[in-house]
Structures are given as structure tokens and as C-alpha cells.
Write a protein that holds these residues in place. Structure first.
Motif, PDB file in Angstrom:
ATOM      1  N   VAL A   1       0.850  -1.183   0.000  1.00 40.02           N
ATOM      2  CA  VAL A   1       0.000   0.000   0.000  1.00 40.02           C
ATOM      3  C   VAL A   1       0.889   1.236   0.000  1.00 40.02           C
ATOM      4  O   VAL A   1       1.798   1.360   0.831  1.00 40.02           O
TER       5      VAL A   1
ATOM      6  N   GLY B   1      -2.532   6.036  -1.333  1.00 45.89           N
ATOM      7  CA  GLY B   1      -3.731   5.210  -1.281  1.00 45.89           C
ATOM      8  C   GLY B   1      -3.777   4.083  -2.289  1.00 45.89           C
ATOM      9  O   GLY B   1      -4.660   3.218  -2.222  1.00 45.89           O
ATOM     10  N   THR B   2      -2.847   4.043  -3.214  1.00 43.14           N
ATOM     11  CA  THR B   2      -2.814   2.989  -4.214  1.00 43.14           C
ATOM     12  C   THR B   2      -2.463   1.649  -3.569  1.00 43.14           C
ATOM     13  O   THR B   2      -1.565   1.567  -2.728  1.00 43.14           O
ATOM     14  N   VAL B   3      -3.189   0.609  -3.972  1.00 44.05           N
ATOM     15  CA  VAL B   3      -2.922  -0.740  -3.483  1.00 44.05           C
ATOM     16  C   VAL B   3      -2.355  -1.576  -4.618  1.00 44.05           C
ATOM     17  O   VAL B   3      -2.961  -1.682  -5.688  1.00 44.05           O
TER      18      VAL B   3
ATOM     19  N   ARG C   1      -1.468  -5.231  -5.601  1.00 42.52           N
ATOM     20  CA  ARG C   1      -1.694  -6.619  -5.200  1.00 42.52           C
ATOM     21  C   ARG C   1      -0.642  -7.509  -5.876  1.00 42.52           C
ATOM     22  O   ARG C   1      -0.703  -7.762  -7.075  1.00 42.52           O
TER      23      ARG C   1
ATOM     24  N   CYS D   1      -7.879  -9.881   3.276  1.00 44.94           N
ATOM     25  CA  CYS D   1      -7.299  -8.985   2.277  1.00 44.94           C
ATOM     26  C   CYS D   1      -6.835  -9.687   0.996  1.00 44.94           C
ATOM     27  O   CYS D   1      -6.481  -9.006   0.028  1.00 44.94           O
TER      28      CYS D   1
ATOM     29  N   ARG E   1     -16.163  -8.389   0.028  1.00 45.05           N
ATOM     30  CA  ARG E   1     -15.174  -7.392  -0.372  1.00 45.05           C
ATOM     31  C   ARG E   1     -13.959  -7.419   0.566  1.00 45.05           C
ATOM     32  O   ARG E   1     -14.080  -7.718   1.751  1.00 45.05           O
TER      33      ARG E   1
ATOM     34  N   ALA F   1     -10.246  -5.933   2.253  1.00 44.22           N
ATOM     35  CA  ALA F   1      -9.413  -4.825   2.680  1.00 44.22           C
ATOM     36  C   ALA F   1      -8.094  -4.879   1.882  1.00 44.22           C
ATOM     37  O   ALA F   1      -7.762  -5.928   1.336  1.00 44.22           O
TER      38      ALA F   1
ATOM     39  N   GLU G   1      -8.864  -1.912   0.444  1.00 45.43           N
ATOM     40  CA  GLU G   1      -9.791  -1.046  -0.280  1.00 45.43           C
ATOM     41  C   GLU G   1     -11.128  -0.939   0.449  1.00 45.43           C
ATOM     42  O   GLU G   1     -11.763   0.119   0.463  1.00 45.43           O
ATOM     43  N   TYR G   2     -11.552  -2.053   1.046  1.00 46.30           N
ATOM     44  CA  TYR G   2     -12.809  -2.108   1.796  1.00 46.30           C
ATOM     45  C   TYR G   2     -12.506  -2.651   3.189  1.00 46.30           C
ATOM     46  O   TYR G   2     -12.606  -3.857   3.432  1.00 46.30           O
TER      47      TYR G   2
END
Length: 317
Positions: free
Chosen positions: A17, A21-23, A25, A83, A113, A115, A117-118
Motif C-alpha cells: 500500500v 492510497g494505491t494498493v 496486489r 485482504c 469485499r 481490505a 480497499e474495503y
């Protein structure tokens, strides 16, 4: 000014992260298609995907060789630390195919959803939405497999790791809020449940708890949790946690693995339920010499087969 490449948090080798704020993966599970009634099915199992709400979906599994006898229903919540992973991943698909075939049950495998992001408690809310959606089919509903083949007197919930944590919360919530149609949860299995806390239990490491992957994962997936790692969501043994006698199920199977870092938490959960005023059937099942989620990652071993057989027996009773 924050650099776009400046890292805020890393959970290697799974995700990164950035401070903007960009994730990113890093772990992207291979996805498997469902096996429709137009194909031969996997292990004698058909499956299809369905939309439950704008934010929640699921894969539904049905044994290919059904009779007029109604089948138990399992609402399943996958693991992955809240996640990573997916109900549609190859690992999860193969695992649920095996359970469906061996236990002869209908399975609704929930895609909640993830995490960061959520962040939590979104996964809990999504899972409750899915459980309520399943319960509506006791009277009527859009999914014919559930309406035609499901026995709502034998509704089970269960999950592995974080999915076991979700299952726990669903059973506790069902003790306070009624499911649609007055449906009751008959049984629940918690496989290698994802619980943690600031104070070590049993053989858990005493030092470096705040730098551990478990701690850092929790703070990432639920950054605003009151009490942090001792929030009742992750630590059901703290003083302000709801009493486990409130579990709204009649049967409970707790599965642990002897060399799993989370093993002692699962054993404590079993002990606390046993010592409470909960009146249901309580079962502990431990596999020696295995680690966390071994039966999902290595499903063809003898220990994994023993695990599948135990789960199947539980769901058949």
C-alpha cells in the motif's frame, strides 16, 4: 508532497500500500470457472456464480447426483486475512468441490469485499447480507438449487482462517438478529480460526508481537478498530467481548493444526465455549504435524483426506 512510489505498508509477498492510497496486489490468485450442468462437473459437482447484491456475489455448488431428499446447506466464507483470496480462486474452488462431493451438501461460497480497499467491518456486513439472502430461500427466492434441494433445517456456516473468524461473527450476530423466515443455524465449523491478541497464549511468541505479520495484517484490514489487536472482532477473549454462550448454532466443530501459529487461539476458543453456558454439541479436531490451512494448499495428502472426512461427517449429521 507524497511521492507516488512512497510505500506506507507492505504485507509481503501479498500486497503493498502506497501513501497515496494505491494498493498493489502482488498475489493474484488463479481463478477457476464454474462447472455448469452443461459440463461433466468437477468430482460429480455442478457449480454456478450468482449476484447477491451490488457488492456481494457467490459460487453455488450442487452435487450432480441428487435425489428427492433435501440436502444440508453450507454457507462458506473463504480465508486470506480479509485482504487476499477469492471464492472463485482455483484453490477455493477445488476445496469446495471436495466438500460438496464428500458431504453431499449444497454450498454457497461467499465472495465478500476485501481490505484494504474495503476495510472491516465491510466483510462482516457483506457476509451477513449473503447469509440473509440464503435464508430467504426457505420461503421463496431466485436461486432454484436452494429452493428445490435445500434443507433449511440443516443450515451450516463455516470457514477457514479469516473465514472462520467471519463465521464466528455470523453466529454471534444471529443470536441477536433473526434470519429471514426464522431460519436457524444448525451447525458451524471453524477451521484454523483467525484470532489474535496482544497477550500471548500457550506457545505463542512473547516478543515482537507488534511487528508480526498477524498484527500488521489486522491493523491494515481494520485500522479504526477500537482496541486495535484486542478488539473483540479479532480477540473474542477480551473482557468487553460478547459471551460465547451467545453463539446461535446447535453444533460446533473447531479444527486446529498442531504446528499452526494460531493453534492455541483455536484451543482457547473451544475451552471458552465449553466453560460458558452454551448448550450445543461441541467438538474439537486436531491434526498433528500440520500447519495453517494445510488441507487447502495440499489437498491430496493423507492428513488432508482425514480433514475432509471429518468435515464431511460433521455436515452430514
Amino acid at each position: 508532497m507524497v511521492s507516488e512510489n512512497e510505500v506506507q505498508t507492505e504485507l509481503l509477498p501479498f500486497l503493498r500500500v502506497y501513501k497515496n492510497g494505491t494498493v498493489e496486489r502482488l498475489y493474484k490468485p488463479e481463478l477457476a470457472p464454474p462447472s455448469s450442468t452443461e459440463t461433466s462437473g468437477d468430482n460429480g459437482v455442478w457449480s454456478k456464480d450468482t449476484i447477491i447484491s451490488p457488492d456481494v456475489s457467490a459460487r453455488i455448488y450442487l452435487p450432480k447426483y441428487t435425489t428427492n431428499k433435501l440436502l444440508p446447506i453450507l454457507v462458506y466464507f473463504h480465508g486470506g486475512g480479509f485482504c487476499i483470496e477469492s471464492a472463485f480462486s482455483t484453490l477455493c474452488h477445488q476445496y469446495i468441490n471436495t466438500i460438496t462431493s464428500q458431504a453431499n451438501v449444497i454450498v454457497v461460497s461467499v465472495e465478500y469485499r476485501l481490505a484494504p480497499e474495503y476495510p472491516l467491518p465491510i466483510a462482516y456486513e457483506d457476509s451477513w447480507t449473503a447469509l440473509q439472502w440464503v435464508a430467504t430461500h426457505s420461503k421463496h427466492g431466485p436461486e432454484p438449487w436452494l429452493v428445490q434441494h435445500g434443507d433449511f433445517n440443516r443450515l451450516y456456516i463455516g470457514g477457514d482462517s479469516a473465514g472462520a473468524n467471519v463465521s464466528h461473527h455470523m453466529a454471534m450476530r444471529a443470536g441477536k438478529e433473526e434470519l429471514h423466515g426464522g431460519v436457524k443455524i444448525h451447525g458451524m465449523f471453524l477451521s484454523h480460526p483467525h484470532f489474535w491478541g496482544s497477550k500471548p497464549l500457550g506457545s505463542e511468541a512473547v516478543s515482537d508481537r507488534e511487528t508480526s505479520l498477524l498484527y500488521r495484517t489486522w491493523m491494515l484490514v481494520y485500522p479504526n478498530a477500537p482496541g486495535g489487536i484486542d478488539n473483540p472482532s479479532i480477540n473474542p477473549f477480551v473482557k468487553n467481548a460478547p459471551c460465547l454462550a451467545g453463539l446461535a448454532c446447535k453444533r460446533l466443530l473447531v479444527c486446529v493444526a498442531s504446528v499452526d501459529e494460531l493453534r492455541d487461539r483455536g484451543v482457547r476458543y473451544y475451552d471458552v465455549v465449553k466453560e460458558s453456558e452454551w448448550k450445543g454439541e461441541l467438538i474439537m479436531f486436531e491434526v498433528e504435524g500440520e500447519g495453517h490451512g494445510f488441507h487447502i494448499c495440499n489437498p491430496k495428502t493423507e492428513n488432508a483426506k482425514e480433514m475432509f472426512e471429518r468435515l464431511a461427517r460433521f455436515l452430514q449429521d
